[in-house]
Write a protein that holds these residues in place. Sequence first.
Motif, PDB file in Angstrom:
ATOM      1  N   GLU A 213       0.825  -1.203   0.000  1.00 59.51           N
ATOM      2  CA  GLU A 213       0.000   0.000   0.000  1.00 59.51           C
ATOM      3  C   GLU A 213       0.864   1.260   0.000  1.00 59.51           C
ATOM      4  OE1 GLU A 213      -3.220   0.123  -0.266  1.00 59.51           O
ATOM      5  OE2 GLU A 213      -3.585  -2.027  -0.168  1.00 59.51           O
ATOM      6  N   THR A 214       1.776   1.381   0.941  1.00 53.25           N
ATOM      7  CA  THR A 214       2.660   2.552   1.031  1.00 53.25           C
ATOM      8  C   THR A 214       4.081   2.082   1.333  1.00 53.25           C
ATOM      9  OG1 THR A 214       2.254   2.843   3.397  1.00 53.25           O
ATOM     10  CG2 THR A 214       0.798   4.039   1.875  1.00 53.25           C
ATOM     11  N   THR A 232       3.441  -0.445   4.421  1.00 52.58           N
ATOM     12  CA  THR A 232       2.150  -0.970   4.886  1.00 52.58           C
ATOM     13  C   THR A 232       1.589  -1.821   3.762  1.00 52.58           C
ATOM     14  OG1 THR A 232       0.999   0.990   4.079  1.00 52.58           O
ATOM     15  CG2 THR A 232       1.700   0.992   6.391  1.00 52.58           C
ATOM     16  N   TYR A 234      -1.495  -5.014   2.436  1.00 52.34           N
ATOM     17  CA  TYR A 234      -2.770  -5.725   2.632  1.00 52.34           C
ATOM     18  C   TYR A 234      -2.576  -7.124   2.090  1.00 52.34           C
ATOM     19  CZ  TYR A 234      -7.397  -7.567   1.803  1.00 52.34           C
ATOM     20  OH  TYR A 234      -8.492  -8.389   1.786  1.00 52.34           O
ATOM     21  N   ASN A 285      -4.758  -2.686   6.948  1.00 55.74           N
ATOM     22  CA  ASN A 285      -3.377  -2.468   6.495  1.00 55.74           C
ATOM     23  C   ASN A 285      -2.415  -2.765   7.643  1.00 55.74           C
ATOM     24  OD1 ASN A 285      -4.262  -1.598   3.953  1.00 55.74           O
ATOM     25  ND2 ASN A 285      -4.508   0.517   4.685  1.00 55.74           N
ATOM     26  N   GLU A 303       5.280   1.056  -4.287  1.00 56.68           N
ATOM     27  CA  GLU A 303       3.872   1.193  -3.936  1.00 56.68           C
ATOM     28  C   GLU A 303       2.989   0.582  -5.011  1.00 56.68           C
ATOM     29  OE1 GLU A 303       2.861   5.199  -3.095  1.00 56.68           O
ATOM     30  OE2 GLU A 303       4.112   5.344  -1.297  1.00 56.68           O
ATOM     31  N   GLY A 304       2.014  -0.196  -4.543  1.00 57.73           N
ATOM     32  CA  GLY A 304       1.051  -0.808  -5.432  1.00 57.73           C
ATOM     33  C   GLY A 304       1.468  -2.147  -6.000  1.00 57.73           C
TER      34      GLY A 304
END
Length: 483
Positions: A213-214, A232, A234, A285, A303-304
């Motif tokens: 996520e970040t 972070t 998921y 998260n 990220e992502g």
Amino acid sequence: MSALGKLTAAVFVAGTAGWVGLSAGEKGVTAASLLGMAEMQLAALMGNDAAAMPGTDVPQTEPTGPIIYWRHPDGLPDWAASEATTADGRGFLAVQASEDLSLGPATEPAAELAPVTDVDRAILYYRNPMGLPDTSPVPKKDSMGMDYIAVYEGGDNDDGSVTVSPGKLQRTGVRTSEAVLAPLAASLRVPGIVVLNERKISVISLRADAFIETVADVTTGSSIAMGAPLVTLYSPEIAAALAQFVTDVRSEGRQREGARQRLANLGVPVEVIDRIATEGLASVNIPIMAPRSGVVLERMAVEGMMAKAGEPLFRIADISTIWVLAEVPEGALMNIAHGADVRISFQGLAGAPMTSRIATIYPELDLMTRTGKLRIELPNPDGRLRPNMFADVEIMLDQTPVVQVPEGAVIDTGDRQVVILDLGEGRFRPEPVTVGRRGGGMIEIISGVAAGDIVVSTATFLIDAESNLNAALAALSPPEADQ
């Protein structure tokens, strides 16, 4: 005879003497003997007694000393070691010690000097002045006009030793030293390289598939503290385990500890598990924190991105202590002990060398370079030492006491090593030795010399050459006199 007749006879004798001198030179007659004959003839013509004629300015003295050789009666360059005769039956003339000629300048003998004793010893033979294996029973010259050197009885030995007079020792600058038993100040310089401490490297990876996520604002080379958040994420699998854990916490069921252990196995930080147990609320998260303080060596997280289980996201190293790996030649490894002192200097860093000890000696050699590795730990609180820096490592070798002499005392010809032992009273003898390590201007003697022996430390080649010559001449058969 009238005065005019005597004058005419004198002119005739003078002319005849000149002609005779030319022919006498070819026959080896000396100028002194020719002058004597001319004076005798002139005295006879003048009616005077030859004994009354004035002699030379130098007073004639009776020869003294033993007979050292016999010379040709006509002054020809022909000598004999014993009595001999010429082709026409005349006997050779004996030459005593005081009659022997010297090419050096004549000096007045000093009253305080000891008398020369060489004349009291028998001459065995004469040797070549250039050291060639050539001897002569009588005095002679070599092809360059140099006189052969007399060898006296007792002047040489079969063991190659040589006796040198105190005056010659002083002129040649011979100095001696004592072999001592002491630790050898020997060291070995080898190259080294800085590497990371393997015990303080961490790789951050996931234990379940997850979406990033970040990502924290850190890049390669950034410093990070322990516990600081890195990413972070998921993860459906982690979310399901969290929901089960929250249910068990609220109901205080028996499965609570099992659900907690499942979260730990999935890599959820302990701080997050404790917070959920306290609040009773699950978070979607999950943060991942840095396991140690250090420097980010690699950042793979974006990220992502979808990260698979086991895929590394960060690589972090604590550089407060680093290692230096030194490569030592195979032949020197046996002289290095674990825990030996070392001094390490770096080309890019000023100041005194850093000191430490050998922490580990690696158990294997490099097959290509035939070198072994040593590991040394160094503190690096300010971070000046960086991986892959080159280092100059000086290793202090074994400090066990050994017999050692100055390096200048050992003559190394490539196939042999010898020292010159001082036997006392001007006698010296070469002694083969086995040498070991070097250091501090000294060299280890493994065999051949014991502690306390006196060895020559300067002008060793002069004495060694003389002793080798004596040993070679002693091996020759005794010279025979000319027949």
